[in-house]
Design a protein around this motif. Structure first.
Motif, PDB file in Angstrom:
ATOM      1  N   ILE A 127       1.063  -2.557   0.006  1.00 28.19           N
ATOM      2  CA  ILE A 127       1.113  -3.832   0.710  1.00 28.19           C
ATOM      3  C   ILE A 127      -0.114  -3.997   1.593  1.00 28.19           C
ATOM      4  O   ILE A 127      -0.332  -3.181   2.497  1.00 28.19           O
ATOM      5  N   GLY A 128      -0.888  -5.034   1.358  1.00 27.15           N
ATOM      6  CA  GLY A 128      -2.056  -5.301   2.193  1.00 27.15           C
ATOM      7  C   GLY A 128      -1.691  -6.199   3.362  1.00 27.15           C
ATOM      8  O   GLY A 128      -1.162  -5.743   4.378  1.00 27.15           O
ATOM      9  N   GLU A 185      -2.183  -2.946  -9.428  1.00 32.36           N
ATOM     10  CA  GLU A 185      -2.593  -4.072  -8.589  1.00 32.36           C
ATOM     11  C   GLU A 185      -3.490  -5.019  -9.386  1.00 32.36           C
ATOM     12  O   GLU A 185      -4.705  -4.799  -9.472  1.00 32.36           O
ATOM     13  N   MET A 195       2.365  -8.967  -2.262  1.00 29.24           N
ATOM     14  CA  MET A 195       3.799  -8.688  -2.066  1.00 29.24           C
ATOM     15  C   MET A 195       4.122  -9.001  -0.613  1.00 29.24           C
ATOM     16  O   MET A 195       3.362  -8.655   0.295  1.00 29.24           O
TER      17      MET A 195
HETATM   18  P1  PGA Z   1      -2.401  -7.789  -0.496  1.00 30.58           P
HETATM   19  O1  PGA Z   1      -3.225  -6.462  -0.814  1.00 30.58           O
HETATM   20  O2  PGA Z   1      -0.965  -7.363  -0.289  1.00 30.58           O
HETATM   21  O3  PGA Z   1      -3.021  -8.338   0.752  1.00 30.58           O
HETATM   22  O4  PGA Z   1      -2.548  -8.688  -1.681  1.00 30.58           O
HETATM   23  C1  PGA Z   1      -2.669  -5.446  -1.595  1.00 30.58           C
HETATM   24  C2  PGA Z   1      -3.689  -4.336  -1.772  1.00 30.58           C
HETATM   25  O5  PGA Z   1      -4.876  -4.657  -1.933  1.00 30.58           O
HETATM   26  O6  PGA Z   1      -3.347  -3.159  -1.738  1.00 30.58           O
END
Ligand code: PGA
Length: 251
Positions: free
Chosen positions: A232-233, A166, A213
């Motif tokens: 996925i956040g 990440e 993503m």
């Molecule tokens: P994001 O976060 O998909 O909102 O960028 C990903 C994560 O921090 O695991």
């Protein structure tokens, strides 16, 4: 390479009832998914979401744990507590924990060891800052994080871990790594795993991409040969977006 796993990281979002409502909306959309699906939810959501997942193949995870079994550690949560509540996975060393909660390579390693010893699958996060990427240090820095996180973990145990690449500059920013950047750095991580455990073991370890993503870019990322899924956040908080990512990983 490794088996494809799409993991949602809800971060500090969704109360127990909101989490259960999201799961009820999500499940019919991902029936027959061709990849493993994991939801990493806030501690207090684990048990109620486990209830909502009864009969489904979706797995549950936490977002942190402590590296001691029990004791006077106010505010911490143990592996046994997570497992009894229904978690099988646990995110370790997310960049937000490294940045805001003093998580270090050393505590990441202690937590990864403890999770493995206690039957939880660690999702160990690594990733560089924008300054490191721009100065060309990415692969060396990330390789160092991987080596530090896996100290004392043998080849057999390493088969039971998941890594998530990440890049910090891509998390929650809408600025996704290009397919080639993500693939290249994940390839470098796999090379490091090969040096530690041999190329065969390295090939079998799941290495996810994470960082902005979403439903639009998931197809391209998932088509890259080194990328085994995603962490996925933001997009995991919307049933349709998360389902579209699961479909991309199932193709
Ligand atoms: P994001 O976060 O998909 O909102 O960028 C990903 C994560 O921090 O695991």
């Amino acid at each position: 390479m490794g088996r494809a796993i799409i993991a949602g990281n809800w971060k500090m979002n969704l109360t127990p009832s909101q989490g259960v409502a999201l799961v009820k909306e999500l499940l019919p959309k991902i029936e027959g998914a061709g990849c493993e699906v994991v939801l990493c939810v806030p501690f207090v959501d684990i048990a109620p979401v486990a209830g909502a997942l009864t009969g489904s193949k979706v797995r549950l995870g936490a977002q942190n744990l402590h590296f001691k079994a029990s004791g006077a550690y106010t505010g911490e949560v143990s592996a046994a507590m997570l497992k009894e509540a229904g978690a099988e996975y646990v995110i370790i060393g997310h960049s937000e924990r490294r940045q805001y909660f003093a998580e270090s390579d050393e505590t990441v390693n202690l937590k990864a060891l403890f999770a493995l010893e206690n039957g939880l699958i660690p999702i160990v996060c690594v990733g560089e800052s924008l300054a490191q990427r721009e100065s060309g240090e990415t692969n060396a820095f990330v390789a160092g994080q991987v080596r530090a996180a896996l100290q004392g973990i043998g080849a057999q145990a390493a088969k039971g871990i998941v890594l998530a690449y990440e890049p910090i500059w891509a998390i929650g920013t809408g600025r996704v790594a290009t397919n080639e950047q993500a693939n290249e750095t994940i390839g470098a991580i796999r090379k490091t795993l090969g040096e530690l455990y041999g190329p065969e073991t390295a090939k079998g370890i799941t290495i996810q991409y994470g960082g902005s993503m979403n439903a639009q870019n998931a197809d391209g990322l998932m088509a890259m040969p080194e990328i085994d899924g995603g962490l996925i956040g933001g997009a995991s908080l919307k049933a349709e977006d998360f389902a579209a990512i699961v479909r991309a990983a199932s193709r």
